[in-house]
Design an enzyme around this catalytic site. Structure first.
Site, PDB file in Angstrom:
ATOM      1  N   ARG A  54     -27.980 103.611 -68.708  1.00  0.00           N
ATOM      2  CA  ARG A  54     -28.883 102.918 -69.630  1.00  0.00           C
ATOM      3  C   ARG A  54     -28.015 102.042 -70.530  1.00  0.00           C
ATOM      4  O   ARG A  54     -26.800 102.093 -70.518  1.00  0.00           O
ATOM      5  CB  ARG A  54     -29.797 103.875 -70.419  1.00  0.00           C
ATOM      6  CG  ARG A  54     -29.301 105.218 -70.785  1.00  0.00           C
ATOM      7  CD  ARG A  54     -28.278 105.271 -71.890  1.00  0.00           C
ATOM      8  NE  ARG A  54     -28.526 104.401 -73.013  1.00  0.00           N
ATOM      9  CZ  ARG A  54     -27.583 103.933 -73.806  1.00  0.00           C
ATOM     10  NH1 ARG A  54     -26.306 104.232 -73.587  1.00  0.00           N
ATOM     11  NH2 ARG A  54     -27.860 103.148 -74.818  1.00  0.00           N
ATOM     12  N   ALA A  56     -28.355  97.824 -72.138  1.00  0.00           N
ATOM     13  CA  ALA A  56     -28.637  96.548 -71.468  1.00  0.00           C
ATOM     14  C   ALA A  56     -27.525  96.080 -70.518  1.00  0.00           C
ATOM     15  O   ALA A  56     -27.780  95.818 -69.333  1.00  0.00           O
ATOM     16  CB  ALA A  56     -28.958  95.488 -72.514  1.00  0.00           C
ATOM     17  N   ARG A  97     -36.922  98.545 -65.244  1.00  0.00           N
ATOM     18  CA  ARG A  97     -37.064  98.540 -66.716  1.00  0.00           C
ATOM     19  C   ARG A  97     -37.299  97.087 -67.170  1.00  0.00           C
ATOM     20  O   ARG A  97     -36.568  96.191 -66.749  1.00  0.00           O
ATOM     21  CB  ARG A  97     -35.822  99.126 -67.389  1.00  0.00           C
ATOM     22  CG  ARG A  97     -35.601 100.614 -67.060  1.00  0.00           C
ATOM     23  CD  ARG A  97     -34.612 101.256 -68.003  1.00  0.00           C
ATOM     24  NE  ARG A  97     -35.178 101.471 -69.323  1.00  0.00           N
ATOM     25  CZ  ARG A  97     -34.454 101.831 -70.385  1.00  0.00           C
ATOM     26  NH1 ARG A  97     -33.148 101.994 -70.268  1.00  0.00           N
ATOM     27  NH2 ARG A  97     -35.025 102.027 -71.556  1.00  0.00           N
ATOM     28  N   ASP A 245     -31.244  94.245 -76.573  1.00  0.00           N
ATOM     29  CA  ASP A 245     -31.705  94.238 -75.172  1.00  0.00           C
ATOM     30  C   ASP A 245     -32.156  92.857 -74.725  1.00  0.00           C
ATOM     31  O   ASP A 245     -32.117  92.534 -73.543  1.00  0.00           O
ATOM     32  CB  ASP A 245     -32.823  95.255 -74.984  1.00  0.00           C
ATOM     33  CG  ASP A 245     -32.247  96.655 -75.066  1.00  0.00           C
ATOM     34  OD1 ASP A 245     -32.064  97.148 -76.189  1.00  0.00           O
ATOM     35  OD2 ASP A 245     -31.908  97.209 -74.012  1.00  0.00           O
ATOM     36  N   LYS A 256     -33.478  98.942 -79.544  1.00  0.00           N
ATOM     37  CA  LYS A 256     -34.073 100.279 -79.551  1.00  0.00           C
ATOM     38  C   LYS A 256     -35.034 100.476 -80.719  1.00  0.00           C
ATOM     39  O   LYS A 256     -34.746 100.061 -81.837  1.00  0.00           O
ATOM     40  CB  LYS A 256     -32.926 101.303 -79.614  1.00  0.00           C
ATOM     41  CG  LYS A 256     -33.332 102.761 -79.602  1.00  0.00           C
ATOM     42  CD  LYS A 256     -34.274 103.111 -78.458  1.00  0.00           C
ATOM     43  CE  LYS A 256     -33.731 102.759 -77.082  1.00  0.00           C
ATOM     44  NZ  LYS A 256     -34.761 102.810 -76.023  1.00  0.00           N
TER      45      LYS A 256
HETATM   46  O1  MRU Z   1     -33.302 102.682 -73.680  1.00  0.00           O
HETATM   47  P1  MRU Z   1     -31.838 102.337 -73.690  1.00  0.00           P
HETATM   48  O2  MRU Z   1     -30.964 103.507 -74.010  1.00  0.00           O
HETATM   49  O3  MRU Z   1     -31.413 101.615 -72.453  1.00  0.00           O
HETATM   50  O4  MRU Z   1     -31.714 101.309 -74.904  1.00  0.00           O
HETATM   51  C1  MRU Z   1     -30.440 100.818 -75.238  1.00  0.00           C
HETATM   52  C2  MRU Z   1     -30.449  99.984 -76.449  1.00  0.00           C
HETATM   53  O5  MRU Z   1     -31.458  99.727 -77.052  1.00  0.00           O
HETATM   54  C3  MRU Z   1     -29.136  99.389 -76.849  1.00  0.00           C
HETATM   55  O6  MRU Z   1     -29.041  99.267 -78.230  1.00  0.00           O
HETATM   56  C4  MRU Z   1     -29.009  98.002 -76.194  1.00  0.00           C
HETATM   57  O7  MRU Z   1     -29.250  98.084 -74.828  1.00  0.00           O
HETATM   58  C5  MRU Z   1     -27.683  97.405 -76.424  1.00  0.00           C
HETATM   59  S1  MRU Z   1     -26.464  98.242 -75.495  1.00  0.00           S
HETATM   60  C6  MRU Z   1     -24.988  97.434 -75.586  1.00  0.00           C
END
Ligand code: MRU
Length: 355
Positions: A54, A56, A97, A245, A256
């Site tokens: 998980r 981005a 996703r 993201d 998030k």
């Molecule tokens: O649901 P996730 O864990 O994939 O969400 C991740 C996030 O929201 C991170 O803050 C975002 O992807 C940046 S990661 C470098």
């Protein structure tokens, strides 16, 4: 299969061992460090969907690897038929996703490689796509280190930095985005301490950010999400830094769930609010954040922890996985090409293609 050189001191959630692609199961951290092996596109798609992998940039990397694995099984001598099958593989991966644009960015890059090499034979296209997937993986770490260099001057010596979710090594190929900037500040000799939001409901902060910073011996203190305001009001937070993201053309940031709340709190307390993200996270095709698709996840993530029931049976639940922080609340966006402030509409489009 080609392999990437492995430095065991660096946290990498995706690795190649003895010719096999393995991913660290992030659902099980920190209690267990379990690596699964992957050989097919369907397996990789499932790993993204179920959040074994998980974050981005990491799901972009995984998607590229999924394409590489998928095309290995295409049985045709026609490059055009090969391309049509490749599009089907990309559609499977794209459906996993919706919010992080890095996923479609990586798929588009893989498709673009094939489309611009349709004069090559199918075996050549397969090898080329393998190299492209490995290039995306290796470039991601370089990009994050570059982002760290640009962002680290924003962090003062002695800074107490609040972060949300996990925008670290685990969310990328290595090093991290927001945590990459923090790592760069530590490497520059600054005394930095991190306050990690727990990040309900998936607990990326409590389980993942806490785990990787502790592993790298960067001082970290864990708090529940509802404690950030109290700490800010007592002058215990110097800045906030998060990942993203997807960033719309006007600088609105999808990240998030809970990020927006922090940005509002930071504004109220005059605390800088930084976003660190590679340019592959910037989506100039969307004018503003209201157009970013927000993933809605299973209500069980909220009503249960493992098999323990936390809420009454049949309760109505909302579980949006991301929120939108309006650009007016963002002090600066840190990318591998430099830092953008204030006029995001102009600044982001310029930074995507630096002169
Ligand atoms: O649901 P996730 O864990 O994939 O969400 C991740 C996030 O929201 C991170 O803050 C975002 O992807 C940046 S990661 C470098």
């Amino acid at each position: 299969m080609s392999t990437c050189p492995i430095d065991n001191r660096v946290i990498r959630p995706i690795r190649f061992v003895a010719g096999q692609c393995q991913m660290l199961d992030q659902r099980l951290l920190p209690a267990e460090e379990v690596w699964h092996s992957y050989t097919t596109c369907q397996e990789v798609a499932e790993a993204i969907r179920t959040m074994v992998v998980r974050g981005a940039p990491a799901i972009g990397v995984a998607a590229a690897i999924g394409v590489w694995f998928g095309v290995r099984d295409i049985d045709t001598e026609s490059s055009w038929e090969f391309y049509q099958e490749l599009e089907k593989i990309c559609a499977i991966l794209l459906a996993t996703r919706p919010t992080a644009v890095n996923l479609s960015w990586a798929l588009e890059r893989m498709k673009h490689f094939a489309e611009s090499n349709l004069d090559r034979s199918v075996p050549e296209l397969k090898i080329g796509l393998e190299y492209e997937a490995l290039a995306i993986t290796q470039e991601d770490e370089k990009i994050n280190r570059q982002m760290g260099k640009h962002g680290e001057p924003l962090l003062a010596d002695g800074a107490r930095i609040l972060t949300h979710c996990n925008a670290g090594a685990l969310a990328t190929a290595a090093y991290g985005t927001a945590l990459g900037v923090i790592r760069a500040a530590v490497e520059a000799g600054k005394k930095i301490s991190v306050i990690a939001d727990e990040t309900r409901p998936f607990l990326q902060g409590g389980r993942l950010t806490a785990w990787e910073l502790q592993k790298d011996k960067i001082p970290v203190t864990l708090i529940c999400d509802n404690m950030a305001g109290a700490l800010m009001s007592k002058g215990e937070i110097d800045c906030v830094i998060v990942g993203a993201d997807r960033i719309a053309a006007n600088g609105d940031v999808a990240n998030k769930i809970g990020t927006y709340t922090l940005a509002v709190l930071a504004k109220e307390h005059n605390i800088p609010f930084y976003v660190a993200a590679p340019i592959s996270t910037i989506d100039l095709s969307l004018n503003d954040g209201s157009l970013i698709p927000i993933e809605q996840r299973d209500e069980r993530e909220i009503t249960h922890i493992k098999n323990i029931q936390l809420a009454p049976e049949g309760i109505s639940v909302r579980n949006p996985a991301f929120d939108i922080t309006p650009h007016r609340l963002v002090t600066a966006i840190i990318t591998e090409n430099g830092v953008v402030e204030d006029d995001y509409l102009t600044g982001l489009s310029q930074i995507i293609k630096p002169t």
